[in-house]
Design a protein around this motif. Structure first.
Motif, PDB file in Angstrom:
ATOM      1  N   VAL A 132       0.879  -1.184   0.000  1.00  0.00           N
ATOM      2  CA  VAL A 132       0.000   0.000   0.000  1.00  0.00           C
ATOM      3  C   VAL A 132       0.906   1.222   0.000  1.00  0.00           C
ATOM      4  N   LEU A 133       0.719   2.102  -0.972  1.00  0.00           N
ATOM      5  CA  LEU A 133       1.561   3.289  -1.081  1.00  0.00           C
ATOM      6  C   LEU A 133       0.676   4.542  -1.039  1.00  0.00           C
ATOM      7  N   VAL A 134       1.038   5.474  -0.174  1.00  0.00           N
ATOM      8  CA  VAL A 134       0.283   6.718  -0.029  1.00  0.00           C
ATOM      9  C   VAL A 134       1.216   7.892  -0.329  1.00  0.00           C
ATOM     10  N   PHE A 135       0.848   8.704  -1.319  1.00  0.00           N
ATOM     11  CA  PHE A 135       1.595   9.931  -1.618  1.00  0.00           C
ATOM     12  C   PHE A 135       1.059  11.021  -0.690  1.00  0.00           C
ATOM     13  N   VAL A 136       1.835  11.366   0.316  1.00  0.00           N
ATOM     14  CA  VAL A 136       1.387  12.296   1.352  1.00  0.00           C
ATOM     15  C   VAL A 136       1.890  13.701   1.042  1.00  0.00           C
ATOM     16  N   SER A 137       0.973  14.639   1.024  1.00  0.00           N
ATOM     17  CA  SER A 137       1.330  16.054   0.814  1.00  0.00           C
ATOM     18  C   SER A 137       0.877  16.855   2.029  1.00  0.00           C
ATOM     19  N   ILE A 138       1.841  17.477   2.718  1.00  0.00           N
ATOM     20  CA  ILE A 138       1.522  18.343   3.849  1.00  0.00           C
ATOM     21  C   ILE A 138       1.218  19.730   3.302  1.00  0.00           C
ATOM     22  N   LYS A 139      -0.009  20.166   3.484  1.00  0.00           N
ATOM     23  CA  LYS A 139      -0.432  21.457   2.942  1.00  0.00           C
ATOM     24  C   LYS A 139      -0.908  22.368   4.061  1.00  0.00           C
ATOM     25  N   HIS A 140      -0.402  23.598   4.074  1.00  0.00           N
ATOM     26  CA  HIS A 140      -0.817  24.585   5.063  1.00  0.00           C
ATOM     27  C   HIS A 140      -1.847  25.517   4.446  1.00  0.00           C
ATOM     28  N   ILE A 141      -2.999  25.585   5.090  1.00  0.00           N
ATOM     29  CA  ILE A 141      -4.134  26.355   4.604  1.00  0.00           C
ATOM     30  C   ILE A 141      -4.099  27.744   5.258  1.00  0.00           C
ATOM     31  N   PRO A 142      -4.505  28.798   4.547  1.00  0.00           N
ATOM     32  CA  PRO A 142      -4.506  30.139   5.146  1.00  0.00           C
ATOM     33  C   PRO A 142      -5.650  30.368   6.120  1.00  0.00           C
ATOM     34  N   ARG A 149      -9.130  17.095   8.154  1.00  0.00           N
ATOM     35  CA  ARG A 149      -7.690  17.201   7.903  1.00  0.00           C
ATOM     36  C   ARG A 149      -7.225  16.374   6.699  1.00  0.00           C
ATOM     37  N   PHE A 150      -7.735  15.158   6.554  1.00  0.00           N
ATOM     38  CA  PHE A 150      -7.231  14.235   5.526  1.00  0.00           C
ATOM     39  C   PHE A 150      -8.141  14.244   4.296  1.00  0.00           C
ATOM     40  N   LEU A 151      -7.523  14.417   3.142  1.00  0.00           N
ATOM     41  CA  LEU A 151      -8.243  14.450   1.881  1.00  0.00           C
ATOM     42  C   LEU A 151      -7.611  13.417   0.949  1.00  0.00           C
ATOM     43  N   PHE A 152      -8.388  12.402   0.518  1.00  0.00           N
ATOM     44  CA  PHE A 152      -7.846  11.270  -0.232  1.00  0.00           C
ATOM     45  C   PHE A 152      -8.355  11.239  -1.674  1.00  0.00           C
ATOM     46  N   ARG A 153      -7.543  10.620  -2.515  1.00  0.00           N
ATOM     47  CA  ARG A 153      -7.991  10.173  -3.827  1.00  0.00           C
ATOM     48  C   ARG A 153      -7.175   8.950  -4.198  1.00  0.00           C
ATOM     49  N   GLN A 154      -7.818   7.990  -4.852  1.00  0.00           N
ATOM     50  CA  GLN A 154      -7.131   6.764  -5.238  1.00  0.00           C
ATOM     51  C   GLN A 154      -6.534   6.918  -6.631  1.00  0.00           C
ATOM     52  N   VAL A 155      -5.287   6.468  -6.777  1.00  0.00           N
ATOM     53  CA  VAL A 155      -4.629   6.493  -8.080  1.00  0.00           C
ATOM     54  C   VAL A 155      -5.216   5.377  -8.936  1.00  0.00           C
ATOM     55  N   GLU A 156      -5.634   5.723 -10.134  1.00  0.00           N
ATOM     56  CA  GLU A 156      -6.258   4.741 -11.020  1.00  0.00           C
ATOM     57  C   GLU A 156      -5.194   3.919 -11.758  1.00  0.00           C
ATOM     58  N   PRO A 157      -5.490   2.627 -12.099  1.00  0.00           N
ATOM     59  CA  PRO A 157      -6.655   1.873 -11.675  1.00  0.00           C
ATOM     60  C   PRO A 157      -6.579   1.489 -10.191  1.00  0.00           C
ATOM     61  N   ARG A 158      -7.690   1.089  -9.660  1.00  0.00           N
ATOM     62  CA  ARG A 158      -7.827   0.932  -8.220  1.00  0.00           C
ATOM     63  C   ARG A 158      -6.959  -0.173  -7.648  1.00  0.00           C
ATOM     64  N   ASP A 159      -6.654  -1.219  -8.464  1.00  0.00           N
ATOM     65  CA  ASP A 159      -5.911  -2.347  -7.905  1.00  0.00           C
ATOM     66  C   ASP A 159      -4.411  -2.057  -7.779  1.00  0.00           C
ATOM     67  N   TYR A 160      -3.983  -0.828  -8.034  1.00  0.00           N
ATOM     68  CA  TYR A 160      -2.608  -0.461  -7.710  1.00  0.00           C
ATOM     69  C   TYR A 160      -2.415  -0.375  -6.202  1.00  0.00           C
ATOM     70  N   ARG A 161      -3.507  -0.062  -5.509  1.00  0.00           N
ATOM     71  CA  ARG A 161      -3.476   0.238  -4.067  1.00  0.00           C
ATOM     72  C   ARG A 161      -2.492   1.391  -3.770  1.00  0.00           C
ATOM     73  N   MET A 162      -2.588   2.409  -4.592  1.00  0.00           N
ATOM     74  CA  MET A 162      -1.843   3.647  -4.381  1.00  0.00           C
ATOM     75  C   MET A 162      -2.847   4.777  -4.191  1.00  0.00           C
ATOM     76  N   PHE A 163      -2.546   5.637  -3.227  1.00  0.00           N
ATOM     77  CA  PHE A 163      -3.471   6.709  -2.881  1.00  0.00           C
ATOM     78  C   PHE A 163      -2.714   8.032  -2.774  1.00  0.00           C
ATOM     79  N   ARG A 164      -3.417   9.089  -3.084  1.00  0.00           N
ATOM     80  CA  ARG A 164      -2.906  10.427  -2.811  1.00  0.00           C
ATOM     81  C   ARG A 164      -3.642  10.983  -1.606  1.00  0.00           C
ATOM     82  N   CYS A 165      -2.904  11.634  -0.715  1.00  0.00           N
ATOM     83  CA  CYS A 165      -3.498  12.171   0.509  1.00  0.00           C
ATOM     84  C   CYS A 165      -2.919  13.548   0.785  1.00  0.00           C
ATOM     85  N   VAL A 166      -3.777  14.540   0.848  1.00  0.00           N
ATOM     86  CA  VAL A 166      -3.375  15.881   1.261  1.00  0.00           C
ATOM     87  C   VAL A 166      -3.744  16.040   2.736  1.00  0.00           C
TER      88      VAL A 166
END
Length: 801
Positions: free
Chosen positions: A596-606, A615-632
């Motif tokens: 399982v791989l998560v691309f984590v981005s630390i973002k500071h909001i004004p 706090r956590f905002l996700f999206r799955q990298v396509e196709p879904r069976d990669y089990r890779m996610f993006r998370c801000v």
């Protein structure tokens, strides 16, 4: 003045509610459209109904308690100004006793106009969900207009609870036009950032000069009883007190400052009482100074000398900015009560009493405060004065810590260690590196200048410059956010900008005598902060330009030589759109990916704080069976980075819930199937119930219906890197739970930034040498993000900007 226009309020609320209902009805269509955009819109609707941080709506008992506490934290600086105002104004002898009336009249109306009228009744309302300061003003402006230099805006950010919705008004058109001009301008974002950085630099300069002038002036009073002590001894004692003061900073404002509220109350009682005593004993006719005609007479009589003396008069409002900067610890009403009921009358009595004393003894102007004290009250007053001066220093030092922690969130300051010293007040922080820097500079100023007169020349510039910047930013907020009438904005700007620019020009006339000092501090700090932000933005733009393409991800899945290893990998990046270029660089060096791989981005909001539910905002990298996610992972400028164990727990819990929602979104499961899966997951201990998550502070389970996609992506097997096909929501969540049990590894990009070969010499010096020096001599990324070394894997790469 109100921050929202009151017109048509009822109609506005009804219209907003209707809009929300229509939006929910159309969500099926909108989600399908948003899926085509490279953004994290899948979770945009998951907004909590928790109320934003607003400490103004509290009962009167809590308000009075906060008002009491604010006395010990906010007003130490302005409260100790009677120690040195008259001596700094009349640097030579008083040429005419009528000048005392003129200076007193200037002091009275300066206090009425600036701290009372401007700050207490206007600027305090320009708070950011209860938080104040230069960065709070800047964050408000950035939230209503896209003027941030970092292009990481996302539509989902506006859905956060602490974002305020615009209320339509009859002046909305004017504000929209101004907003559009700001967003189209290439100069406006730079000017706004420079003003904010300059204000930050001046506050730090104030934090350097306040301990020096306050402690030196308080200790100097000992000469009245200890005639044998010379100025060298006074300076030595002051330096020892400063060392003790800065050594105690690690205990935090909560312990160092709040416990001294009784001392500050005693101090205001003492200076007010002594002022009334001197008024009736020496010259009650001094009350004529409430007539502003004496100000005109003073300038007619003294001309240029009277104008230059304004540099001493302005010291009567030192520390005014602390009322706004420290607002987040209290409330608007509490500050208004404490200043109007305690500080304002005490200060007026103190200055009036000293003026009455000087009419009889003008030759004692160099030591006005201690000379005017009744003999029986000398030693108690001296002890309280020293204690009050230490507390005054504490307030500005704490303000410097808070404002630098905010600068870190905007990428405007090199990484430093930020220690949160209070579990009750999140905004109270301690920065060791900054503490030792301020201590060193403050001691050097004390030793070099030796007297409060010379330090006062430098002090005035730092005080007035911050106030002038606040005036300009508040005027802009009035125009584009509050949307009040133009004539009120013009009146506010003309009155206070004229007052502050007059004082600023006066103190700048003493540039050679010491006024250069805060400007030198500010120049060094602005240069460092500007270079850091310039390279920080260039690095982000490089990642945005070179983000991984979808074709690369399609080729990656077919690669026979890349293995999936057990566990979860968190690959850190600052990129909020797409996959960072560090990922293919990592694959080319280490042909293995965690299951399982998560691309984590630390973002500071004004905004000041982001609720844990959002706090956590996700999206799955396509196709879904990669089990890779993006998370801000979104933080406000007053939020603290969690320790690694807590961060892992929260992210994994939110990831499991995201997979659950995502599965039903794509597959359109029935309610019966959902219930069966919930029972199975609850039995296995994986499903996170809403009540459990709320108690632990992680994301809530939202009860909205499954979202329907325009198309369905079917699970598939692959001979490449995919090790296990997707079977269902339950299996996927169990898979993530097992991967978490196998361990979490943090993959951190060790990026070296260099200037492009075709760059100018100036740019190469800035990027290749100055930025490199700053980066190597401040904290590294893993320390700032609290990543343990045992779980860290570095990936090296060079960016050319």
């Amino acid at each position: 003045m109100e921050d929202q226009a009151p017109e048509h309020e009822a109609d506005t609320d009804e219209a907003m509610e209707t809009t929300k209902v229509d939006t929910l009805k159309e969500r099926k269509v909108s989600w399908a459209k948003l899926r085509r955009v490279d953004s994290l819109n899948m979770e945009a609707g998951n907004v909590s109904n928790v109320q934003s941080h607003d400490n103004s709506k509290v009962d009167w008992r809590m308000t009075l308690l906060l008002a009491y506490q604010s006395v010990g934290v906010i007003y130490g600086d302005i409260g100790t100004s009677p120690l040195y105002v008259y001596s700094s104004t009349f640097t030579n002898k008083i040429p005419n006793t009528d000048d005392i009336l003129g200076v007193l009249s200037l002091i009275i109306y300066t206090i009425i106009l600036s701290p009372m009228l401007k700050y207490v009744f206007i600027v305090l309302r320009a708070n950011d969900n209860g938080d104040g300061g230069t960065f709070a003003l800047y964050s408000l402006i950035c939230r209503y207009a896209k003027v941030s230099l970092l292009p990481n805006h996302q539509a989902e950010d506006k859905e956060l609870s602490n974002y305020r919705l615009e209320t339509p008004s009859n002046r909305l058109g004017r504000a929209t036009k101004v907003k559009a001009k700001l967003e189209k301008s290439k100069v406006a974002p730079i000017v706004l950032l420079l003003l904010t950085v300059l204000g930050t630099s001046m506050v730090i300069g104030d934090g350097i000069l306040t301990p020096a002038i306050s402690v030196l002036s308080a200790v100097g009073g000992i000469k009245e009883s200890a005639k044998s002590l010379n100025q060298d001894a006074i300076v030595g004692i002051s330096v020892l007190i400063l060392i003790c003061l800065f050594s105690a900073q690690r205990f935090g404002t909560d312990k160092v400052g709040y416990s001294f509220a009784p001392i500050i109350l005693i101090w205001f009682s003492v200076i007010g009482g002594i002022g009334i005593y001197n008024l009736f004993k020496h010259d009650i006719k001094i009350l004529r100074a409430f007539n502003p005609i004496y100000i005109i007479d003073y300038f007619k009589r003294n001309g240029k000398d009277g104008y230059i003396s304004l540099g001493g008069v302005v010291l009567c409002i030192t520390g005014t900015e602390a009322m706004f900067a420290d607002l987040g610890h209290f409330s608007v009403r509490a500050v208004q009560i404490s200043f109007s009921g305690v500080v304002f009358p005490s200060l007026l009595c103190a200055y009036i009493g000293q003026a009455a004393y000087l009419t009889k003894f003008p030759e004692n102007v160099a030591d006005t405060f201690y000379k005017s004290i009744p003999h029986a009250m000398y030693w108690p007053t001296f002890v309280v004065a020293v204690a009050a001066s230490i507390i005054a220093s504490q307030a500005m030092i704490s303000g410097s810590f808070a404002i630098i922690s905010q600068a870190l969130s905007l990428g405007c300051f090199p990484r430093v260690k930020v220690v949160h010293t209070s579990t009750k007040y999140e905004g109270q922080v301690y920065i060791p590196e900054l503490n030792y820097m301020i201590m060193t500079c403050s001691i050097l100023v004390t030793v070099a200048f030796r007297t409060t007169e010379k330090i006062g020349h430098a002090y005035g510039i730092a005080v007035v410059a911050v106030m002038a910047i606040t005036t300009h930013l508040t005027s802009l907020i009035m125009l584009i956010i509050w949307k009040i009438s133009v004539w009120k904005i013009i009146l506010f700007y003309m009155v206070f900008a004229t007052l502050e620019l007059t004082y600023l020009s006066s103190v700048l006339s003493k540039f050679v005598q010491g006024g250069y000092l805060p400007l030198a501090f500010s120049f060094c700090l602005m240069t460092m902060m500007g270079i850091w932000h310039y390279v920080y933005r260039g690095r982000y733009m490089f990642e945005l330009k070179n983000k991984v393409s979808s074709s690369f991800m399609k080729d990656l899945v077919k690669n026979q030589y890349i293995n999936r290893v057990p566990g979860i990998g968190f690959l850190y990046s600052e990129l909020v759109e797409g996959i960072p270029p560090i990922f293919p660089h990592f694959i080319s060096n280490i042909p293995s990916i965690h299951s399982v791989l998560v691309f984590v981005s630390i973002k500071h909001i004004p905004i000041s704080k982001v609720l844990m539910e959002e706090r956590f905002l996700f999206r799955q990298v396509e196709p879904r069976d990669y089990r890779m996610f993006r998370c801000v992972v979104r933080y406000g400028y007053k939020d603290a980075i969690q320790p690694s164990e807590e961060f892992e727990r929260q992210l994994i819990q939110n990831l499991i819930e995201f997979v659950r929602h995502e599965y039903f979104f794509f597959e359109g499961n029935t309610t019966e199937q959902t219930t069966n899966d919930d029972a199975r997951l609850a039995h296995s201990g994986i499903l996170v119930k809403e009540r459990d998550v709320s108690e632990s502070g992680a994301s809530k389970v939202h009860s909205e219906p499954p979202r329907v996609s325009s198309g369905s992506i079917r699970p598939r097997s692959s001979n490449g890197i995919i090790s296990c096909p997707i079977q269902g929501a339950t299996e996927e969540m169990e898979f993530i739970q097992r991967a978490a049990g196998d361990g979490v590894v943090y993959l951190l990009g060790e990026t070296d930034v260099i200037a492009e070969p075709k760059s100018s010499i100036f740019k190469r010096i800035i990027v290749n040498y100055i930025y490199y020096f700053l980066r190597r001599n401040f904290r590294q990324g893993e320390k700032a993000l609290l990543i343990p070394q045992s779980k860290l894997l570095r990936v090296g790469m060079t960016y050319e900007i």
